[in-house]
Design an enzyme around this catalytic site. Structure first.
Site, PDB file in Angstrom:
ATOM      1  N   TYR A  30     -72.522  97.850  67.027  1.00 38.72           N
ATOM      2  CA  TYR A  30     -73.296  98.195  65.834  1.00 38.72           C
ATOM      3  C   TYR A  30     -72.466  98.740  64.680  1.00 38.72           C
ATOM      4  CZ  TYR A  30     -77.081  97.630  69.148  1.00 38.72           C
ATOM      5  OH  TYR A  30     -77.933  97.111  70.094  1.00 38.72           O
ATOM      6  N   ASN A  81     -86.033  96.595  60.927  1.00 39.78           N
ATOM      7  CA  ASN A  81     -85.210  96.383  62.111  1.00 39.78           C
ATOM      8  C   ASN A  81     -85.993  97.032  63.244  1.00 39.78           C
ATOM      9  OD1 ASN A  81     -83.434  96.418  64.244  1.00 39.78           O
ATOM     10  ND2 ASN A  81     -81.655  96.903  62.982  1.00 39.78           N
ATOM     11  N   HIS A  87     -88.457  92.322  70.691  1.00 35.74           N
ATOM     12  CA  HIS A  87     -88.607  91.399  71.808  1.00 35.74           C
ATOM     13  C   HIS A  87     -89.805  91.700  72.698  1.00 35.74           C
ATOM     14  CE1 HIS A  87     -84.517  91.138  70.414  1.00 35.74           C
ATOM     15  NE2 HIS A  87     -84.303  92.362  70.834  1.00 35.74           N
ATOM     16  N   ASP A  94     -98.579  92.392  65.175  1.00 36.08           N
ATOM     17  CA  ASP A  94     -99.928  92.353  64.623  1.00 36.08           C
ATOM     18  C   ASP A  94    -100.082  93.303  63.435  1.00 36.08           C
ATOM     19  OD1 ASP A  94    -100.632  90.445  66.479  1.00 36.08           O
ATOM     20  OD2 ASP A  94    -101.808  91.809  67.732  1.00 36.08           O
ATOM     21  N   HIS A 107     -81.250  92.575  61.787  1.00 36.58           N
ATOM     22  CA  HIS A 107     -80.559  93.064  62.982  1.00 36.58           C
ATOM     23  C   HIS A 107     -79.092  93.221  62.640  1.00 36.58           C
ATOM     24  CE1 HIS A 107     -84.064  92.572  65.469  1.00 36.58           C
ATOM     25  NE2 HIS A 107     -84.251  91.406  64.869  1.00 36.58           N
ATOM     26  N   ILE A 108     -78.522  94.338  62.988  1.00 32.63           N
ATOM     27  CA  ILE A 108     -77.123  94.621  62.677  1.00 32.63           C
ATOM     28  C   ILE A 108     -76.196  93.701  63.470  1.00 32.63           C
ATOM     29  CG2 ILE A 108     -75.325  96.403  62.857  1.00 32.63           C
ATOM     30  CD1 ILE A 108     -77.669  98.445  62.331  1.00 32.63           C
ATOM     31  N   SER A 109     -76.493  93.520  64.737  1.00 28.81           N
ATOM     32  CA  SER A 109     -75.680  92.635  65.578  1.00 28.81           C
ATOM     33  C   SER A 109     -76.290  91.231  65.573  1.00 28.81           C
ATOM     34  CB  SER A 109     -75.622  93.162  67.014  1.00 28.81           C
ATOM     35  OG  SER A 109     -76.893  93.052  67.636  1.00 28.81           O
ATOM     36  N   ARG A 118     -82.817  88.985  74.165  1.00 24.88           N
ATOM     37  CA  ARG A 118     -82.768  89.319  72.740  1.00 24.88           C
ATOM     38  C   ARG A 118     -82.982  88.099  71.839  1.00 24.88           C
ATOM     39  NH1 ARG A 118     -81.017  94.604  72.427  1.00 24.88           N
ATOM     40  NH2 ARG A 118     -79.697  95.281  74.158  1.00 24.88           N
TER      41      ARG A 118
END
Length: 151
Positions: A30, A81, A87, A94, A107-109, A118
């Site tokens: 990260y 994020n 997941h 919703d 997402h950072i990664s 993931r």
């Protein structure tokens, strides 16, 4: 269909579980930037477009959902994020349609280069865009894109 931001309202930047540990949690995945660095980047980017940011983080799904509900009629767009909730959480997905504003998932990664679980996101199908693997710079790009959707 791409939703357009209204001319009024802030950009809501939401961060889910464990993102409060940025800078100390798995820096090899990260990076070394903190959540405060993320918020500063988003705030500075939005200001270039005459926008403001409301940034929130929680390790609790219900808190994120409450902030999303509050965004209806007040936020112009959402950068999110969801962390691990990406997941797993149908409830978060919703809730994200309730404000009726454009959403960008960040997402950072690069989640697609990581564990198989993931690779699925409940958020991606309702987002106008997804940014993954660009470090915290992805947040800045997301804010910039939402600002460009202004009517």
């Amino acid at each position: 269909m791409c939703k357009r931001m209204t001319t009024a309202g802030h950009i809501l930047v939401l961060n889910g579980p464990n993102l409060n540990m940025l800078g100390t949690r798995q820096p090899e995945v990260y990076g070394g930037d903190s959540l405060a660095d993320v918020v500063a980047l988003c705030t500075d980017t939005a200001a270039q477009f005459g926008r403001t940011v409301r940034a929130e983080q929680s390790n609790h799904e219900g808190a994120l959902i409450d902030w999303i509900h509050e965004a209806r009629g007040t936020a112009a767009g959402i950068v999110i994020n969801p962390g691990g909730l990406t997941h797993t959480s149908v409830a978060l997905r919703d809730a994200l349609v309730i404000p009726e504003v454009p959403i960008i998932e960040v997402h950072i990664s690069n989640v697609h280069a990581r564990e198989d679980f993931r690779h699925h996101s409940y958020v991606s199908p309702i987002a106008v865009g997804v940014i993954a693997g660009l470090g915290i710079a992805g947040y800045g790009y997301a804010v910039e894109r939402l600002c460009s959707l202004t009517s």
